[in-house]
Design an enzyme around this catalytic site. Structure first.
Site, PDB file in Angstrom:
ATOM      1  N   SER A 169     -41.783 -40.554 -45.656  1.00 36.55           N
ATOM      2  CA  SER A 169     -43.099 -40.994 -45.985  1.00 36.55           C
ATOM      3  C   SER A 169     -43.124 -42.212 -46.650  1.00 36.55           C
ATOM      4  CB  SER A 169     -43.365 -39.766 -46.863  1.00 36.55           C
ATOM      5  OG  SER A 169     -44.723 -39.759 -47.734  1.00 36.55           O
ATOM      6  N   TYR A 182     -42.045 -33.414 -53.676  1.00 32.39           N
ATOM      7  CA  TYR A 182     -42.012 -34.072 -52.545  1.00 32.39           C
ATOM      8  C   TYR A 182     -41.579 -35.403 -52.434  1.00 32.39           C
ATOM      9  CZ  TYR A 182     -44.570 -35.681 -48.027  1.00 32.39           C
ATOM     10  OH  TYR A 182     -44.957 -35.971 -46.791  1.00 32.39           O
TER      11      TYR A 182
HETATM   12  N1  LIG Z   1     -49.793 -35.917 -42.813  1.00 28.66           N
HETATM   13  C1  LIG Z   1     -49.301 -37.018 -43.539  1.00 28.66           C
HETATM   14  O1  LIG Z   1     -50.138 -37.755 -44.109  1.00 28.66           O
HETATM   15  C2  LIG Z   1     -47.807 -37.177 -43.816  1.00 28.66           C
HETATM   16  C3  LIG Z   1     -47.459 -38.526 -44.061  1.00 28.66           C
HETATM   17  C4  LIG Z   1     -46.027 -39.024 -44.297  1.00 28.66           C
HETATM   18  C5  LIG Z   1     -45.160 -38.141 -43.781  1.00 28.66           C
HETATM   19  N2  LIG Z   1     -45.417 -36.822 -43.355  1.00 28.66           N
HETATM   20  C6  LIG Z   1     -44.347 -35.836 -43.200  1.00 28.66           C
HETATM   21  O2  LIG Z   1     -44.424 -35.747 -41.802  1.00 28.66           O
HETATM   22  C7  LIG Z   1     -43.821 -34.459 -41.216  1.00 28.66           C
HETATM   23  C8  LIG Z   1     -44.926 -33.684 -40.330  1.00 28.66           C
HETATM   24  O3  LIG Z   1     -46.078 -33.413 -41.120  1.00 28.66           O
HETATM   25  P1  LIG Z   1     -47.528 -33.077 -40.589  1.00 28.66           P
HETATM   26  O4  LIG Z   1     -48.353 -34.312 -41.166  1.00 28.66           O
HETATM   27  O5  LIG Z   1     -47.472 -32.726 -39.219  1.00 28.66           O
HETATM   28  O6  LIG Z   1     -47.900 -31.704 -41.534  1.00 28.66           O
HETATM   29  P2  LIG Z   1     -48.381 -30.241 -40.940  1.00 28.66           P
HETATM   30  O7  LIG Z   1     -48.519 -29.451 -42.281  1.00 28.66           O
HETATM   31  O8  LIG Z   1     -49.472 -30.647 -40.116  1.00 28.66           O
HETATM   32  O9  LIG Z   1     -47.142 -29.771 -40.055  1.00 28.66           O
HETATM   33  C9  LIG Z   1     -45.917 -29.419 -40.802  1.00 28.66           C
HETATM   34  C10 LIG Z   1     -45.498 -28.337 -39.584  1.00 28.66           C
HETATM   35  O10 LIG Z   1     -43.978 -27.999 -40.406  1.00 28.66           O
HETATM   36  C11 LIG Z   1     -44.121 -26.612 -40.347  1.00 28.66           C
HETATM   37  N3  LIG Z   1     -43.222 -25.969 -41.335  1.00 28.66           N
HETATM   38  C12 LIG Z   1     -43.632 -25.795 -42.663  1.00 28.66           C
HETATM   39  N4  LIG Z   1     -42.458 -25.286 -43.254  1.00 28.66           N
HETATM   40  C13 LIG Z   1     -41.451 -24.749 -42.471  1.00 28.66           C
HETATM   41  C14 LIG Z   1     -40.296 -24.510 -42.531  1.00 28.66           C
HETATM   42  N5  LIG Z   1     -39.710 -23.862 -43.502  1.00 28.66           N
HETATM   43  N6  LIG Z   1     -39.657 -23.950 -41.247  1.00 28.66           N
HETATM   44  C15 LIG Z   1     -40.058 -24.506 -40.158  1.00 28.66           C
HETATM   45  N7  LIG Z   1     -41.293 -25.165 -39.954  1.00 28.66           N
HETATM   46  C16 LIG Z   1     -41.958 -25.517 -41.144  1.00 28.66           C
HETATM   47  C17 LIG Z   1     -45.547 -25.969 -40.460  1.00 28.66           C
HETATM   48  O11 LIG Z   1     -45.696 -24.468 -40.136  1.00 28.66           O
HETATM   49  C18 LIG Z   1     -46.360 -26.977 -39.715  1.00 28.66           C
HETATM   50  O12 LIG Z   1     -46.491 -26.691 -38.346  1.00 28.66           O
HETATM   51  C19 LIG Z   1     -43.595 -33.871 -42.523  1.00 28.66           C
HETATM   52  O13 LIG Z   1     -41.954 -33.798 -42.666  1.00 28.66           O
HETATM   53  C20 LIG Z   1     -44.439 -34.486 -43.513  1.00 28.66           C
HETATM   54  O14 LIG Z   1     -43.982 -34.614 -44.821  1.00 28.66           O
HETATM   55  C21 LIG Z   1     -46.637 -36.360 -43.337  1.00 28.66           C
END
Ligand SMILES: NC(=O)c1ccc[n+]([C@@H]2O[C@H](COP(=O)([O-])OP(=O)(O)OC[C@H]3O[C@@H](n4cnc5c(N)ncnc54)[C@H](O)[C@@H]3O)[C@@H](O)[C@H]2O)c1
Length: 285
Positions: A169, A182
């Site tokens: 991130s 985080y």
């Molecule tokens: N959304 C953003 O702006 C953003 C920005 C930078 C990085 N990220 C990172 O990108 C990745 C994906 O995030 P996203 O944006 O798709 O978020 P999201 O919340 O839409 O999806 C995350 C998924 O991970 C699953 N999850 C959560 N805990 C879990 C566990 N213990 N075991 C298995 N699955 C689990 C959830 O059920 C969900 O389907 C994450 O690592 C997040 O930190 C997100």
């Protein structure tokens, strides 16, 4: 021909990624970025293992993926003519990650690409944060990548080939108020890929970190309401300099998939231990 604003995202239909015959395992694939990674890699020929917690986590205030969403992701992969394993797996639990890797090897025979994507976020001042929230955040965002490397690594080493991708991130390189757990986990991934890259290098296995800025997924909708006219101002107020150059909105999930595909491709054979910022320049110094 005018090319339009530089931040307008156009999928790479003209890049001939070919993951035919390869197997990619993706965590957190029920919805959000993981689901789009699954579909994107399947489009380019890969068989896909999609997994998710498909449940709730204490302290998480926005909707996580469901079993129905996980099945919908799997159906999209199968509709593209690819094989798909769909499995519930809590990445905080090493035995569940081990089982997922073992099932992959049993059913598909090999595992070429791992995408550690599952993550949780949440805001809480340090002094108010329950220890259990800290542990859940570190386990999901950081320790899970270790478990995946620990259990998938030996199969890749034996094969002499592998691509491991973790999801960081902008919080991998900066800090902000009230998301310290985080931020700590995502910083940890920078060290994880640098350390593990050295151990895997002799075996043809690369490991890299992809660090998006705000992506249009359920996670982000917990921070700001993107339907309001001033959401960028609100996001900026909350997390500093998000989207410095991306004035038009959040990133599309597929922009992250495109970076993943490049790092997972044979074209990126000499890239390991790298942290790739997909952040519109917002962390540029
Ligand atoms: N959304 C953003 O702006 C953003 C920005 C930078 C990085 N990220 C990172 O990108 C990745 C994906 O995030 P996203 O944006 O798709 O978020 P999201 O919340 O839409 O999806 C995350 C998924 O991970 C699953 N999850 C959560 N805990 C879990 C566990 N213990 N075991 C298995 N699955 C689990 C959830 O059920 C969900 O389907 C994450 O690592 C997040 O930190 C997100």
């Amino acid at each position: 021909m005018p090319l339009g604003p530089t931040t307008t995202f156009i999928p790479s239909t003209d890049v001939d990624w070919d993951f035919g015959g390869q197997v990619v395992l993706i965590t957190g694939a029920a919805h959000g970025q993981g689901a789009v990674h699954a579909e994107t890699f399947a489009e380019k020929g890969a068989d896909v293992v999609v997994s998710d917690l498909a449940g709730e986590v204490d302290y998480v205030t926005y909707p996580l993926g469901t079993a129905a969403e996980l099945e919908a992701t799997a159906e999209k992969v199968r509709d593209l003519g690819r094989r798909c394993i769909s499995a519930v797996c809590d990445v905080r639990r090493p035995n569940e990650v081990k089982g997922l890797v073992e099932r992959t090897i049993e059913e598909f025979g090999h595992l070429d690409i791992v995408i550690s994507n599952a993550g949780i976020g949440g805001r809480k001042p340090v002094v108010d944060m329950p220890a259990a929230q800290w542990v859940a955040t570190i386990d999901t965002n950081l320790s899970a990548a270790f478990y995946l490397c620990k259990y998938a690594g030996p199969h890749m080493i034996e094969a002499g080939y592998g691509r491991i991708l973790a999801t960081g991130s902008t919080q991998s390189v900066g800090g902000t108020n009230e998301v310290s757990a985080y931020t700590s986990a995502k910083h940890g991934l920078v060290g994880l890929v640098e350390g593990f890259a050295r151990e895997f290098a002799d075996h043809g296995v690369t490991i890299n970190l992809v660090c998006p800025t705000a992506v249009d997924t359920p996670m982000n909708k917990s921070f700001v309401d993107p339907t309001t006219a001033d959401w960028i101002a609100e996001a900026t107020r909350l997390v500093g300099s998000w989207n410095l150059l991306l004035a038009e909105g959040m990133m599309h999930e597929r922009e992250v998939s495109e970076a993943m595909m490049w790092l997972a491709s044979r074209a990126a054979g000499h890239i390991s231990g790298a942290t790739l910022m997909l952040d519109g320049g917002c962390t540029a110094k």
